[in-house]
Write a protein that holds these residues in place. Structure first.
Motif, PDB file in Angstrom:
ATOM      1  N   ARG A 145       0.828  -1.211   0.000  1.00  0.00           N
ATOM      2  CA  ARG A 145       0.000   0.000   0.000  1.00  0.00           C
ATOM      3  C   ARG A 145       0.863   1.262   0.000  1.00  0.00           C
ATOM      4  NH1 ARG A 145      -4.546   2.337  -1.629  1.00  0.00           N
ATOM      5  NH2 ARG A 145      -5.225   4.010  -0.209  1.00  0.00           N
ATOM      6  N   GLU A 146       1.935   1.264   0.767  1.00  0.00           N
ATOM      7  CA  GLU A 146       2.819   2.424   0.814  1.00  0.00           C
ATOM      8  C   GLU A 146       3.547   2.624  -0.507  1.00  0.00           C
ATOM      9  OE1 GLU A 146       4.928   1.140   4.333  1.00  0.00           O
ATOM     10  OE2 GLU A 146       4.113   2.850   5.436  1.00  0.00           O
ATOM     11  N   VAL A 147       3.882   1.538  -1.189  1.00  0.00           N
ATOM     12  CA  VAL A 147       4.513   1.654  -2.502  1.00  0.00           C
ATOM     13  C   VAL A 147       3.531   2.272  -3.493  1.00  0.00           C
ATOM     14  CG1 VAL A 147       5.588   0.389  -4.391  1.00  0.00           C
ATOM     15  CG2 VAL A 147       6.036  -0.282  -2.029  1.00  0.00           C
ATOM     16  N   GLN A 148       2.276   1.848  -3.408  1.00  0.00           N
ATOM     17  CA  GLN A 148       1.249   2.407  -4.309  1.00  0.00           C
ATOM     18  C   GLN A 148       1.048   3.899  -4.040  1.00  0.00           C
ATOM     19  OE1 GLN A 148      -2.129  -0.078  -3.590  1.00  0.00           O
ATOM     20  NE2 GLN A 148      -1.316  -1.827  -4.757  1.00  0.00           N
ATOM     21  N   ILE A 149       1.152   4.284  -2.784  1.00  0.00           N
ATOM     22  CA  ILE A 149       1.008   5.721  -2.450  1.00  0.00           C
ATOM     23  C   ILE A 149       2.156   6.518  -3.064  1.00  0.00           C
ATOM     24  CG2 ILE A 149       1.068   7.392  -0.553  1.00  0.00           C
ATOM     25  CD1 ILE A 149      -0.433   5.369   1.155  1.00  0.00           C
ATOM     26  N   ALA A 150       3.385   5.980  -2.973  1.00  0.00           N
ATOM     27  CA  ALA A 150       4.530   6.664  -3.568  1.00  0.00           C
ATOM     28  C   ALA A 150       4.344   6.806  -5.074  1.00  0.00           C
ATOM     29  CB  ALA A 150       5.820   5.908  -3.246  1.00  0.00           C
ATOM     30  N   ARG A 151       3.822   5.712  -5.714  1.00  0.00           N
ATOM     31  CA  ARG A 151       3.556   5.787  -7.163  1.00  0.00           C
ATOM     32  C   ARG A 151       2.454   6.800  -7.469  1.00  0.00           C
ATOM     33  NH1 ARG A 151       2.584   6.959 -11.379  1.00  0.00           N
ATOM     34  NH2 ARG A 151       2.496   5.761 -13.346  1.00  0.00           N
ATOM     35  N   ALA A 152       1.458   6.911  -6.566  1.00  0.00           N
ATOM     36  CA  ALA A 152       0.368   7.874  -6.782  1.00  0.00           C
ATOM     37  C   ALA A 152       0.894   9.308  -6.704  1.00  0.00           C
ATOM     38  CB  ALA A 152      -0.741   7.660  -5.754  1.00  0.00           C
ATOM     39  N   ILE A 174       7.508  -0.386 -14.467  1.00  0.00           N
ATOM     40  CA  ILE A 174       7.452  -0.234 -13.014  1.00  0.00           C
ATOM     41  C   ILE A 174       6.013  -0.432 -12.523  1.00  0.00           C
ATOM     42  CG2 ILE A 174       7.727   1.420 -11.126  1.00  0.00           C
ATOM     43  CD1 ILE A 174      10.337   0.266 -12.139  1.00  0.00           C
ATOM     44  N   ASP A 175       5.052   0.103 -13.245  1.00  0.00           N
ATOM     45  CA  ASP A 175       3.654  -0.056 -12.856  1.00  0.00           C
ATOM     46  C   ASP A 175       3.264  -1.532 -12.842  1.00  0.00           C
ATOM     47  OD1 ASP A 175       2.529   2.947 -14.614  1.00  0.00           O
ATOM     48  OD2 ASP A 175       3.362   2.648 -12.597  1.00  0.00           O
ATOM     49  N   LYS A 176       3.764  -2.297 -13.790  1.00  0.00           N
ATOM     50  CA  LYS A 176       3.451  -3.719 -13.833  1.00  0.00           C
ATOM     51  C   LYS A 176       4.007  -4.424 -12.594  1.00  0.00           C
ATOM     52  CE  LYS A 176       4.151  -7.843 -16.699  1.00  0.00           C
ATOM     53  NZ  LYS A 176       4.765  -8.364 -17.951  1.00  0.00           N
ATOM     54  N   ILE A 177       5.209  -4.043 -12.184  1.00  0.00           N
ATOM     55  CA  ILE A 177       5.814  -4.656 -10.998  1.00  0.00           C
ATOM     56  C   ILE A 177       4.981  -4.325  -9.763  1.00  0.00           C
ATOM     57  CG2 ILE A 177       7.860  -4.681  -9.513  1.00  0.00           C
ATOM     58  CD1 ILE A 177       9.519  -4.028 -11.997  1.00  0.00           C
ATOM     59  N   ILE A 178       4.556  -3.061  -9.628  1.00  0.00           N
ATOM     60  CA  ILE A 178       3.805  -2.640  -8.444  1.00  0.00           C
ATOM     61  C   ILE A 178       2.460  -3.344  -8.367  1.00  0.00           C
ATOM     62  CG2 ILE A 178       2.681  -0.639  -7.374  1.00  0.00           C
ATOM     63  CD1 ILE A 178       4.944   1.084  -8.428  1.00  0.00           C
ATOM     64  N   ARG A 179       1.809  -3.551  -9.488  1.00  0.00           N
ATOM     65  CA  ARG A 179       0.518  -4.254  -9.474  1.00  0.00           C
ATOM     66  C   ARG A 179       0.650  -5.682  -8.998  1.00  0.00           C
ATOM     67  NH1 ARG A 179      -0.241  -1.284 -14.336  1.00  0.00           N
ATOM     68  NH2 ARG A 179       0.509  -3.067 -15.560  1.00  0.00           N
ATOM     69  N   GLY A 180       1.805  -6.300  -9.265  1.00  0.00           N
ATOM     70  CA  GLY A 180       1.984  -7.687  -8.845  1.00  0.00           C
ATOM     71  C   GLY A 180       2.414  -7.841  -7.406  1.00  0.00           C
ATOM     72  N   MET A 181       2.725  -6.762  -6.697  1.00  0.00           N
ATOM     73  CA  MET A 181       3.211  -6.853  -5.327  1.00  0.00           C
ATOM     74  C   MET A 181       2.154  -7.364  -4.358  1.00  0.00           C
ATOM     75  SD  MET A 181       5.542  -3.447  -4.775  1.00  0.00           S
ATOM     76  CE  MET A 181       7.153  -3.284  -5.531  1.00  0.00           C
ATOM     77  N   THR A 182       0.898  -7.039  -4.593  1.00  0.00           N
ATOM     78  CA  THR A 182      -0.154  -7.382  -3.627  1.00  0.00           C
ATOM     79  C   THR A 182      -0.309  -8.892  -3.458  1.00  0.00           C
ATOM     80  OG1 THR A 182      -1.773  -7.227  -5.426  1.00  0.00           O
ATOM     81  CG2 THR A 182      -1.413  -5.256  -4.096  1.00  0.00           C
TER      82      THR A 182
END
Length: 461
Positions: free
Chosen positions: A85-92, A123-131
């Protein structure tokens, strides 16, 4: 008058050379102004363009910072220091910077290179797979995308080249210098033209001076006549209004009615004069006037009439207040008399009935008061009455009221939540009036006889 008109006509006859010179000077001034305005407009356009480019560069700096923050957040996620969630916030936050509209009218994302945009998609693809990754597999998951992360880091570093391309501060300095130079040249040219115009105008100074003197004299005389006529008319209107105000005061009109009439009359006669009245602590009416847009002499005439009316009205109201005070207060002790106390009792009973409060009427008679008057004199008796009145006044609290009802009889109006509290207060009053004092140099013991009547909430209803 005919001679003056003939001389003036001769003085105002211009020469063709003067007209030609004035026309040339005016044409030069217009041309110079046009050139200066055009130069300033060009400078403004260039400045706006440069500022737009500087805005783009500033936006790219924030994009680079947020890109690195996203990479750091992803590394912290792999180390277990952050969650997805914190990684997604940084990307946002990076996304918000990419959506900023710069002064050039486009968002920051379109200013980045195609290489950066392509690597950001990875990078967006990597972040989506983190969850969907468990804690123990985080490091391995991110290790599989080392190449993608390295390429994105290189693309972020490459943004420095974009910063260099967009920064145009030097161009802005050069443009400012050029504009300043053009302004200096224009100022010098305007000064030269103004000197030429002054020289040509010198020839017409005598004619213009004589013409202005004659015109000003006539205008001043005409203005004086108009002012005198208007002031006479104003004085007549103010005299009539002042007479009507004094008539209202003498007929017994209320103060607020008289003040409203004064305001209405002056609003009609002098609309620009703002007028208001305030009362000081002594009840005296004070006049507050605003006359910024009014002739001072006219305002002084009006205010003098208003002050006269206020003085007459203040005198009348002072006499009325004195009569009211004499009617409702005892002259010796300055306490309310029987009539005022009776009205207060009636009001307290009505209020007690509505608020469910007990109302008490305490009557106090000074013991052996007639003996004091007979043996020591009426002056000593008056002194005793004043001592009792002071003690009662100091003891009274809140809605309690003290009055002198007759020669040595005092009344106290009590109010409390219950009859018991009223009795307690009444007992305190009676105890306070049992005291030792000196009368005509002799020690004396004062006591009172007290009677209490209580009207409880149920009786008040």
């Amino acid at each position: 008058m005919k001679r003056l008109r003939r001389d003036t006509k001769g003085l105002l006859r211009p020469k063709w050379g003067q007209v030609t010179l004035a026309g040339l000077l005016l044409a030069c001034i217009l041309v110079l102004v046009d050139v200066s305005v055009s130069s300033l407009q060009a400078h403004t356009v260039e400045r706006q363009q440069i500022m737009s480019e500087e805005s783009d560069a500033s936006a790219m700096i924030f994009v680079q910072r947020e890109s690195f923050n996203t990479l750091i957040a992803m590394r912290d996620w792999a180390d277990g220091q952050r969650d997805a969630r914190e990684v997604q916030i940084a990307r946002a936050l990076l996304g918000q910077r990419l959506e900023v509209i710069t002064s050039s009218g486009v968002n920051t994302y379109k200013l980045t290179s195609a290489n950066y945009q392509e690597k950001l998609a990875g990078i967006d693809k990597i972040i989506r797979g983190m969850t969907a990754i468990s804690d123990k597999d985080r490091e391995a998951y991110l290790a599989g995308y080392n190449s993608t992360l390295s390429n994105f880091r290189s693309a972020v570093i490459a943004l420095n080249g974009e910063f260099t391309r967009l920064s145009r501060a030097q161009i802005l300095a050069v443009t400012d210098a050029r504009a300043q130079s053009e302004l200096v040249q224009a100022g010098v040219l305007i000064l030269i033209l103004m000197l030429g115009l002054a020289l040509s105008s010198w020839l017409a100074i005598d004619i213009i001076t004589n013409y202005r003197k004659t015109s000003n004299d006539l205008a001043a005389q005409r203005e004086d006549l108009e002012v005198a006529e208007r002031r006479l008319k104003l004085l007549h209107e103010l005299e009539q209004q002042s007479a009507s105000w004094l008539e209202m005061i003498s007929s017994g009109a209320k103060t607020q009615e008289v003040l409203a009439r004064i305001k209405a009359d002056l609003r009609q006669t002098m609309p620009l004069l703002s007028l208001d009245f305030i009362s000081n602590h002594g009840g005296e009416l004070l006049l507050v006037a605003g006359q910024e847009h009014t002739q001072p002499e006219d305002a002084a005439l009006a205010l003098s009439r208003v002050q006269e009316a206020l003085q007459v009205m203040s005198t009348r109201d002072g006499h009325l207040r004195m009569l009211d005070h004499q009617r409702d207060y005892d002259q010796l002790t300055q306490l309310p008399n029987r009539a005022a106390f009776t009205r207060a009792v009636d009001a307290a009973v009505r209020i007690g009935a509505k608020s469910q409060r007990a109302v008490g009427l305490l009557l106090l008679d000074i013991d052996r008061f007639r003996d004091v008057n007979a043996s020591l004199g009426y002056a000593v008796g008056d002194d005793l009455l004043m001592q009792v009145a002071r003690r009662l006044s100091l003891l009274a609290q809140g809605h309690e009221q003290v009055a002198r009802l007759s020669a040595d009889e005092f009344g106290v109006l009590l109010s409390a939540r219950s009859a018991r509290e009223v009795e307690k207060r009444a007992r305190l009053f009676a105890q306070e009036l049992a005291f030792n004092t000196k009368l005509a140099g002799h020690q004396a013991q004062v006591s009172v006889s007290a009677g209490l009547a209580i009207l409880g909430p149920q009786e008040a209803n």
